[in-house]
Design an enzyme around this catalytic site. Structure first.
Site, short mmCIF file in Angstrom:
data_model
loop_
_atom_site.label_atom_id
_atom_site.label_comp_id
_atom_site.label_asym_id
_atom_site.label_seq_id
_atom_site.Cartn_x
_atom_site.Cartn_y
_atom_site.Cartn_z
N HIS A 74 -0.23 5.32 7.07
CA HIS A 74 -0.06 5.89 5.75
C HIS A 74 0.22 7.68 5.78
CE1 HIS A 74 -2.76 2.23 4.88
NE2 HIS A 74 -1.62 2.26 3.65
N SER A 102 0.65 -1.18 0.09
CA SER A 102 -0.22 -0.34 -0.14
C SER A 102 1.00 1.16 -0.29
CB SER A 102 -1.07 0.35 1.03
OG SER A 102 -0.66 0.08 2.32
N ASP A 125 -3.00 8.78 7.40
CA ASP A 125 -4.94 8.31 8.28
C ASP A 125 -3.68 7.62 9.03
OD1 ASP A 125 -3.38 5.77 7.27
OD2 ASP A 125 -4.73 5.66 5.28
#
Length: 371
Positions: A342, A33, A339
């Protein structure tokens, strides 16, 4: 806390003397991610709000490190490898949100496969890369010539392997035993593509790749997700200079030390190939210890997109970034954390600068790597 919320926040979890960067044919990326540009699209706005104005599958408010690397070497942003009707002649992104380095069987044998959300290990990604290559560059010899002037970024890998164990109820001591397996499979991924049902595998290096960047894992003990879920009243659990959780950063440090050892062995085996280490870990530590130097607020590891007042880190699994109850801070560029796990576009831009121009990749990408 509801498990769906918990897992969703984790999910959106060269030649020997190559030409200067603007002469790269293409850029190819593998990872999770931290670098997925759309192979998995889970979240909506406010993800993507800063640069794109809409969600793209990137786990940030805007561009990622790999986007800034592409811009820095004069190439377009990488299309996800799963995109239809797409031209991949300038590169492709094989990263998947939630991708581990290790294969499914490793976790299945340990009763942890329920914690996996994608079948996209490093070898699965390199398998897809090998299958796509003929449509990009033709014959094996043509592809070898093409890749000799391309840049490959292999990782970050490892974070999701350790999360699968940690959030599957394993102690950090037991999860630490994964490290040699993870770093070995990353080194394997650089050297050998293990295709299912095919005995005679191919090699990334043998395919013609001679310029590779291999990132470290992050010091996750400095991120709001871990700081919130493992909150402790014992000051000995935290680094005195950083306020980060020692045990998680010790795991990351061990991974990075073993990864560097693996890369050193590959360099000795392939002296004509540039295999450069990208130090995510040291960069984030610099952000934490001296945030004002980079334009961040003191205490910049509070989450920007989160649930105000829910914790001292502005993070709550029940009100993650794209859910009701969560708001976006007014000063995104002053934050490192987007968040909770990240980073913001601003943090990604600064990290990419450290890779393109140094000192966090040595030699920097915008210089000729050592032969």
């Amino acid at each position: 806390m509801g498990k769906p919320f918990f897992f969703l926040i984790l999910l959106c979890f060269f030649p020997s003397h190559p030409a200067s960067a603007q002469h790269y044919n293409a850029l190819f990326n593998f990872g999770d991610s931290l670098s997925d540009t759309g192979n998995v699209v889970l979240a909506g706005l406010p993800y993507g709000m800063t640069y794109f104005g809409h969600h793209t599958g990137r786990c940030s408010d805007g561009r990622l490190v790999i986007d800034f690397i592409a811009e820095g070497i004069g190439l377009p942003h990488l299309p996800p490898s799963t995109a239809n009707n797409t031209n991949f002649h300038r590169g492709a992104n094989f990263a998947f949100i939630a991708a581990p380095a290790l294969p499914f069987d490793f976790f299945h044998q340990r009763g942890l496969s329920h914690g996996l959300h994608v079948n996209a290990s490093i070898h699965e990604q390199i398998d897809q890369f090998q299958k796509l290559l003929p449509s990009i560059c033709g014959s094996p010899q043509d592809c070898k010539d093409f890749l000799s002037k391309s840049l490959l970024v292999v990782g970050e890998f490892g974070g999701n392997d350790y999360n699968t164990g940690l959030f599957g109820g394993w102690s950090i001591t037991k999860v630490t035993s994964f490290v040699p397996h993870v770093t070995r499979v990353v080194a394997d991924g650089i050297e050998t593509v293990k295709l299912k049902f095919i005995i005679d595998g191919q090699r990334l290096i043998g395919l013609g790749a001679v310029d590779l960047i291999v990132p470290s894992v992050l010091p996750v003990g400095c991120f709001p997700l871990y700081l919130t879920l493992s909150d402790s009243s014992d000051p000995a659990e935290y680094g005195p200079r950083t306020g980060c959780l020692r045990k998680f950063n010790a795991l990351a440090w061990y991974h990075n030390a073993d990864l560097r050892r693996q890369l050193d062995q590959l360099r000795k085996k392939y002296p004509a190939v540039s295999i450069r280490y990208a130090d995510f870990y040291a960069q984030i530590f610099d952000f934490v210890t001296d945030p004002l130097k980079y334009g961040f607020k003191a205490g910049a590891l509070r989450t920007c997109c989160g649930a105000p007042g829910m914790s001292k880190y502005n993070f709550n699994l029940e009100a993650k970034c794209d859910q009701n109850g969560s708001t976006v801070c007014s000063d995104i560029s002053a934050h490192v954390s987007w968040d909770g796990i990240h980073m913001t576009e601003t943090a990604h831009r600064i990290i990419a600068r450290g890779w393109l121009s140094g000192p966090y990749v040595n030699p920097p990408i915008l210089s000729s790597p050592a032969s």
